[in-house]
Motif scaffolding. Structure first.
Motif, PDB file in Angstrom:
ATOM      1  N   ASP A 143      57.002  39.274-101.379  1.00 21.72           N
ATOM      2  CA  ASP A 143      56.506  38.281-100.420  1.00 21.72           C
ATOM      3  C   ASP A 143      57.504  38.026 -99.286  1.00 21.72           C
ATOM      4  N   ASN A 144      58.766  38.329 -99.520  1.00 22.52           N
ATOM      5  CA  ASN A 144      59.808  38.029 -98.530  1.00 22.52           C
ATOM      6  C   ASN A 144      60.219  39.228 -97.674  1.00 22.52           C
ATOM      7  N   PHE A 145      59.524  40.341 -97.791  1.00 24.64           N
ATOM      8  CA  PHE A 145      59.903  41.535 -97.028  1.00 24.64           C
ATOM      9  C   PHE A 145      59.943  41.286 -95.522  1.00 24.64           C
ATOM     10  N   GLU A 146      58.993  40.524 -95.003  1.00 24.17           N
ATOM     11  CA  GLU A 146      58.977  40.249 -93.554  1.00 24.17           C
ATOM     12  C   GLU A 146      60.219  39.474 -93.142  1.00 24.17           C
ATOM     13  N   LEU A 147      60.598  38.489 -93.938  1.00 24.41           N
ATOM     14  CA  LEU A 147      61.811  37.717 -93.651  1.00 24.41           C
ATOM     15  C   LEU A 147      63.044  38.626 -93.654  1.00 24.41           C
ATOM     16  N   LEU A 148      63.116  39.495 -94.632  1.00 29.43           N
ATOM     17  CA  LEU A 148      64.264  40.404 -94.738  1.00 29.43           C
ATOM     18  C   LEU A 148      64.300  41.375 -93.558  1.00 29.43           C
ATOM     19  N   ASP A 149      63.132  41.867 -93.164  1.00 32.47           N
ATOM     20  CA  ASP A 149      63.061  42.801 -92.032  1.00 32.47           C
ATOM     21  C   ASP A 149      63.542  42.158 -90.735  1.00 32.47           C
ATOM     22  N   ALA A 150      63.367  40.844 -90.631  1.00 29.69           N
ATOM     23  CA  ALA A 150      63.767  40.131 -89.411  1.00 29.69           C
ATOM     24  C   ALA A 150      65.264  39.824 -89.378  1.00 29.69           C
TER      25      ALA A 150
ATOM     26  N   ALA B  55      67.062  25.940-105.580  1.00 25.71           N
ATOM     27  CA  ALA B  55      67.664  26.479-104.354  1.00 25.71           C
ATOM     28  C   ALA B  55      68.492  27.726-104.678  1.00 25.71           C
ATOM     29  N   LEU B  56      69.176  27.720-105.816  1.00 22.53           N
ATOM     30  CA  LEU B  56      69.937  28.901-106.240  1.00 22.53           C
ATOM     31  C   LEU B  56      68.993  30.076-106.496  1.00 22.53           C
ATOM     32  N   LEU B  57      67.897  29.797-107.201  1.00 21.50           N
ATOM     33  CA  LEU B  57      66.937  30.860-107.494  1.00 21.50           C
ATOM     34  C   LEU B  57      66.318  31.404-106.202  1.00 21.50           C
ATOM     35  N   LYS B  58      66.114  30.548-105.211  1.00 24.72           N
ATOM     36  CA  LYS B  58      65.551  30.999-103.929  1.00 24.72           C
ATOM     37  C   LYS B  58      66.502  31.971-103.216  1.00 24.72           C
ATOM     38  N   ALA B  59      67.820  31.792-103.395  1.00 26.94           N
ATOM     39  CA  ALA B  59      68.782  32.729-102.799  1.00 26.94           C
ATOM     40  C   ALA B  59      68.596  34.125-103.381  1.00 26.94           C
ATOM     41  N   ILE B  60      68.216  34.187-104.652  1.00 25.50           N
ATOM     42  CA  ILE B  60      67.962  35.478-105.301  1.00 25.50           C
ATOM     43  C   ILE B  60      66.560  35.973-104.966  1.00 25.50           C
ATOM     44  N   SER B  61      65.571  35.089-105.033  1.00 20.42           N
ATOM     45  CA  SER B  61      64.184  35.518-104.803  1.00 20.42           C
ATOM     46  C   SER B  61      63.943  35.970-103.366  1.00 20.42           C
ATOM     47  N   LEU B  62      64.751  35.500-102.423  1.00 23.64           N
ATOM     48  CA  LEU B  62      64.626  35.975-101.042  1.00 23.64           C
ATOM     49  C   LEU B  62      64.693  37.502-101.003  1.00 23.64           C
ATOM     50  N   HIS B  63      65.561  38.069-101.829  1.00 21.98           N
ATOM     51  CA  HIS B  63      65.753  39.523-101.854  1.00 21.98           C
ATOM     52  C   HIS B  63      65.017  40.188-103.013  1.00 21.98           C
ATOM     53  N   GLY B  64      64.366  39.399-103.872  1.00 20.12           N
ATOM     54  CA  GLY B  64      63.771  39.944-105.078  1.00 20.12           C
ATOM     55  C   GLY B  64      62.274  39.793-105.208  1.00 20.12           C
ATOM     56  N   LEU B  65      61.608  39.404-104.130  1.00 18.70           N
ATOM     57  CA  LEU B  65      60.147  39.295-104.164  1.00 18.70           C
ATOM     58  C   LEU B  65      59.548  39.984-102.948  1.00 18.70           C
TER      59      LEU B  65
ATOM     60  N   ILE C 220      76.083  46.434 -98.934  1.00 19.68           N
ATOM     61  CA  ILE C 220      75.655  46.046-100.283  1.00 19.68           C
ATOM     62  C   ILE C 220      74.136  45.902-100.221  1.00 19.68           C
ATOM     63  N   ILE C 221      73.452  46.537-101.164  1.00 16.03           N
ATOM     64  CA  ILE C 221      71.995  46.442-101.244  1.00 16.03           C
ATOM     65  C   ILE C 221      71.668  45.441-102.351  1.00 16.03           C
ATOM     66  N   LEU C 222      71.085  44.329-101.961  1.00 14.09           N
ATOM     67  CA  LEU C 222      70.785  43.250-102.903  1.00 14.09           C
ATOM     68  C   LEU C 222      69.449  43.429-103.622  1.00 14.09           C
ATOM     69  N   GLU C 223      68.532  44.130-102.983  1.00 14.32           N
ATOM     70  CA  GLU C 223      67.142  44.119-103.432  1.00 14.32           C
ATOM     71  C   GLU C 223      66.945  44.556-104.881  1.00 14.32           C
ATOM     72  N   GLU C 224      67.499  45.702-105.288  1.00 11.50           N
ATOM     73  CA  GLU C 224      67.235  46.169-106.655  1.00 11.50           C
ATOM     74  C   GLU C 224      67.692  45.146-107.686  1.00 11.50           C
ATOM     75  N   TRP C 225      68.913  44.639-107.521  1.00  7.80           N
ATOM     76  CA  TRP C 225      69.444  43.681-108.483  1.00  7.80           C
ATOM     77  C   TRP C 225      68.570  42.420-108.498  1.00  7.80           C
ATOM     78  N   CYS C 226      68.223  41.929-107.323  1.00  2.00           N
ATOM     79  CA  CYS C 226      67.415  40.705-107.231  1.00  2.00           C
ATOM     80  C   CYS C 226      66.012  40.910-107.794  1.00  2.00           C
ATOM     81  N   PHE C 227      65.419  42.087-107.562  1.00  2.00           N
ATOM     82  CA  PHE C 227      64.109  42.379-108.156  1.00  2.00           C
ATOM     83  C   PHE C 227      64.213  42.359-109.679  1.00  2.00           C
TER      84      PHE C 227
END
Length: 184
Positions: free
Chosen positions: A148-155, A136-146, A109-116
Protein backbone atom coordinates in the motif's frame (compact mmCIF):
# COMPACT_ATOMS: atom_id res chain seq x y z
CA UNK A 1 21.22 -23.19 23.15
CA UNK A 2 22.07 -24.06 19.57
CA UNK A 3 25.08 -22.56 17.80
CA UNK A 4 24.38 -19.73 15.34
CA UNK A 5 24.26 -20.70 11.69
CA UNK A 6 27.59 -20.60 9.87
CA UNK A 7 27.95 -18.70 6.59
CA UNK A 8 27.70 -22.02 4.75
CA UNK A 9 24.48 -22.91 6.59
CA UNK A 10 23.00 -19.46 5.90
CA UNK A 11 23.73 -19.92 2.17
CA UNK A 12 22.17 -23.39 2.30
CA UNK A 13 19.05 -21.98 3.99
CA UNK A 14 18.73 -19.23 1.38
CA UNK A 15 19.17 -21.80 -1.42
CA UNK A 16 16.36 -23.89 0.08
CA UNK A 17 14.12 -20.80 0.37
CA UNK A 18 14.66 -20.08 -3.33
CA UNK A 19 14.40 -23.72 -4.46
CA UNK A 20 11.13 -24.35 -2.65
CA UNK A 21 9.77 -20.82 -2.79
CA UNK A 22 6.85 -19.40 -4.72
CA UNK A 23 5.28 -15.97 -5.29
CA UNK A 24 3.89 -15.97 -1.74
CA UNK A 25 6.86 -17.30 0.23
CA UNK A 26 9.88 -15.79 1.94
CA UNK A 27 12.69 -15.90 -0.63
CA UNK A 28 15.75 -14.45 1.09
CA UNK A 29 17.50 -14.15 4.44
CA UNK A 30 16.68 -10.46 4.87
CA UNK A 31 12.95 -11.16 4.72
CA UNK A 32 13.33 -14.22 6.95
CA UNK A 33 15.30 -12.15 9.49
CA UNK A 34 12.48 -9.58 9.58
CA UNK A 35 9.90 -12.34 9.95
CA UNK A 36 11.72 -13.94 12.89
CA UNK A 37 12.35 -10.52 14.49
CA UNK A 38 8.59 -9.89 14.48
CA UNK A 39 7.87 -13.35 15.91
CA UNK A 40 10.44 -12.83 18.69
CA UNK A 41 8.82 -9.43 19.37
CA UNK A 42 5.28 -10.80 19.43
CA UNK A 43 3.13 -10.55 22.56
CA UNK A 44 2.15 -14.21 22.02
CA UNK A 45 4.29 -17.23 21.25
CA UNK A 46 3.92 -18.66 17.78
CA UNK A 47 4.74 -22.35 17.26
CA UNK A 48 6.78 -23.56 14.29
CA UNK A 49 3.68 -25.48 13.13
CA UNK A 50 2.05 -22.06 12.67
CA UNK A 51 4.94 -20.14 11.13
CA UNK A 52 6.64 -22.78 8.92
CA UNK A 53 3.74 -22.80 6.42
CA UNK A 54 3.70 -18.98 6.40
CA UNK A 55 7.38 -18.85 5.44
CA UNK A 56 6.61 -21.20 2.55
CA UNK A 57 3.68 -19.11 1.31
CA UNK A 58 0.79 -20.97 2.93
CA UNK A 59 1.78 -24.62 3.12
CA UNK A 60 5.00 -26.50 3.71
CA UNK A 61 6.58 -27.37 0.35
CA UNK A 62 6.72 -30.83 -1.19
CA UNK A 63 10.39 -31.62 -0.89
CA UNK A 64 12.28 -33.51 -3.60
CA UNK A 65 14.41 -35.34 -1.06
CA UNK A 66 13.95 -36.14 2.65
CA UNK A 67 17.38 -34.56 3.28
CA UNK A 68 16.06 -31.23 1.91
CA UNK A 69 13.09 -31.30 4.28
CA UNK A 70 15.32 -32.13 7.26
CA UNK A 71 17.80 -29.35 6.39
CA UNK A 72 15.03 -26.83 5.67
CA UNK A 73 13.28 -27.46 9.00
CA UNK A 74 16.44 -27.72 11.11
CA UNK A 75 18.01 -24.58 9.62
CA UNK A 76 14.74 -22.64 9.99
CA UNK A 77 14.37 -23.59 13.65
CA UNK A 78 17.98 -22.73 14.41
CA UNK A 79 17.75 -19.39 12.59
CA UNK A 80 14.54 -18.48 14.45
CA UNK A 81 16.32 -19.25 17.73
CA UNK A 82 19.38 -17.30 16.62
CA UNK A 83 17.38 -14.13 15.89
CA UNK A 84 15.45 -14.44 19.17
CA UNK A 85 18.71 -14.89 21.10
CA UNK A 86 20.30 -11.87 19.40
CA UNK A 87 17.36 -9.73 20.48
CA UNK A 88 17.27 -11.12 24.03
CA UNK A 89 21.00 -10.98 24.67
CA UNK A 90 22.02 -7.72 22.98
CA UNK A 91 18.99 -5.66 22.04
CA UNK A 92 20.90 -2.37 21.85
CA UNK A 93 23.39 -4.00 19.47
CA UNK A 94 20.74 -5.76 17.38
CA UNK A 95 21.10 -5.02 13.70
CA UNK A 96 18.48 -6.26 11.23
CA UNK A 97 19.85 -8.19 8.28
CA UNK A 98 19.17 -5.69 5.49
CA UNK A 99 20.05 -6.28 1.85
CA UNK A 100 22.55 -3.85 0.37
CA UNK A 101 23.03 -2.68 -3.20
CA UNK A 102 25.25 -0.40 -5.21
CA UNK A 103 23.30 2.26 -7.07
CA UNK A 104 23.98 5.46 -8.96
CA UNK A 105 24.05 7.36 -5.66
CA UNK A 106 26.43 4.86 -4.05
CA UNK A 107 25.88 2.03 -1.57
CA UNK A 108 22.31 1.67 -0.39
CA UNK A 109 20.53 -0.22 2.37
CA UNK A 110 17.39 -1.92 1.05
CA UNK A 111 14.73 -1.92 3.75
CA UNK A 112 11.86 -3.49 1.86
CA UNK A 113 12.63 -7.22 2.13
CA UNK A 114 13.31 -7.08 5.87
CA UNK A 115 10.25 -4.89 6.51
CA UNK A 116 8.01 -7.15 4.38
CA UNK A 117 9.20 -10.11 6.46
CA UNK A 118 8.53 -8.22 9.68
CA UNK A 119 5.00 -7.33 8.62
CA UNK A 120 4.37 -10.95 7.58
CA UNK A 121 5.48 -11.99 11.07
CA UNK A 122 3.04 -9.56 12.71
CA UNK A 123 0.24 -11.08 10.61
CA UNK A 124 1.15 -14.68 11.48
CA UNK A 125 1.33 -13.76 15.18
CA UNK A 126 -1.96 -11.84 14.81
CA UNK A 127 -0.70 -8.73 16.59
CA UNK A 128 -3.51 -6.77 18.14
CA UNK A 129 -3.81 -3.00 18.18
CA UNK A 130 -0.84 -1.24 19.75
CA UNK A 131 -0.70 1.88 21.95
CA UNK A 132 0.05 5.08 20.00
CA UNK A 133 3.80 5.12 20.70
CA UNK A 134 4.31 1.51 19.60
CA UNK A 135 1.94 1.96 16.66
CA UNK A 136 4.19 4.80 15.45
CA UNK A 137 7.16 2.42 15.66
CA UNK A 138 5.30 -0.20 13.63
CA UNK A 139 4.41 2.46 11.03
CA UNK A 140 8.15 3.14 10.53
CA UNK A 141 8.49 -0.51 9.52
CA UNK A 142 5.20 -0.83 7.62
CA UNK A 143 6.09 2.18 5.46
CA UNK A 144 8.65 -0.09 3.78
CA UNK A 145 6.84 -3.39 4.36
CA UNK A 146 3.40 -2.97 2.81
CA UNK A 147 2.50 -2.74 -0.87
CA UNK A 148 0.00 0.00 0.00
CA UNK A 149 2.96 2.34 0.57
CA UNK A 150 4.76 1.84 -2.76
CA UNK A 151 3.62 5.24 -4.08
CA UNK A 152 4.97 6.98 -0.98
CA UNK A 153 8.28 5.16 -1.31
CA UNK A 154 8.52 5.99 -5.03
CA UNK A 155 8.13 9.68 -4.18
CA UNK A 156 11.04 9.59 -1.72
CA UNK A 157 14.54 10.62 -2.71
CA UNK A 158 17.52 8.32 -2.23
CA UNK A 159 18.62 10.35 0.81
CA UNK A 160 15.12 10.34 2.34
CA UNK A 161 14.95 6.58 1.90
CA UNK A 162 18.37 6.02 3.49
CA UNK A 163 17.44 8.37 6.35
CA UNK A 164 14.72 5.87 7.33
CA UNK A 165 17.25 3.13 8.17
CA UNK A 166 18.01 4.22 11.77
CA UNK A 167 14.29 4.68 12.44
CA UNK A 168 13.50 1.15 11.29
CA UNK A 169 16.28 -0.27 13.48
CA UNK A 170 15.05 1.69 16.51
CA UNK A 171 11.46 0.66 15.76
CA UNK A 172 12.44 -3.02 15.80
CA UNK A 173 14.27 -2.59 19.10
CA UNK A 174 11.43 -0.53 20.62
CA UNK A 175 8.74 -3.03 19.63
CA UNK A 176 10.79 -5.89 21.10
CA UNK A 177 11.21 -3.94 24.37
CA UNK A 178 7.47 -3.25 24.53
CA UNK A 179 6.39 -6.82 23.81
CA UNK A 180 8.93 -8.12 26.34
CA UNK A 181 7.29 -5.91 29.01
CA UNK A 182 3.84 -7.25 28.09
CA UNK A 183 4.98 -10.90 28.26
CA UNK A 184 6.53 -10.48 31.71
Amino acid sequence: MLPPLSEKELHRLEDLLITYGNDYSVLNLAELNGFFTALASSPVSVNPEQWLPAVAGGKVPKFKKPAHEEAYTALMLRYADQVAEQLAENLDGFEPLFEESEGEEGPAIILEEWCFGYMRGTQVAEWSELPAQQDALLKAISLHGLEDNFELLDAMSFDEHQACVPGVIEAARGLYRYQKLIRN
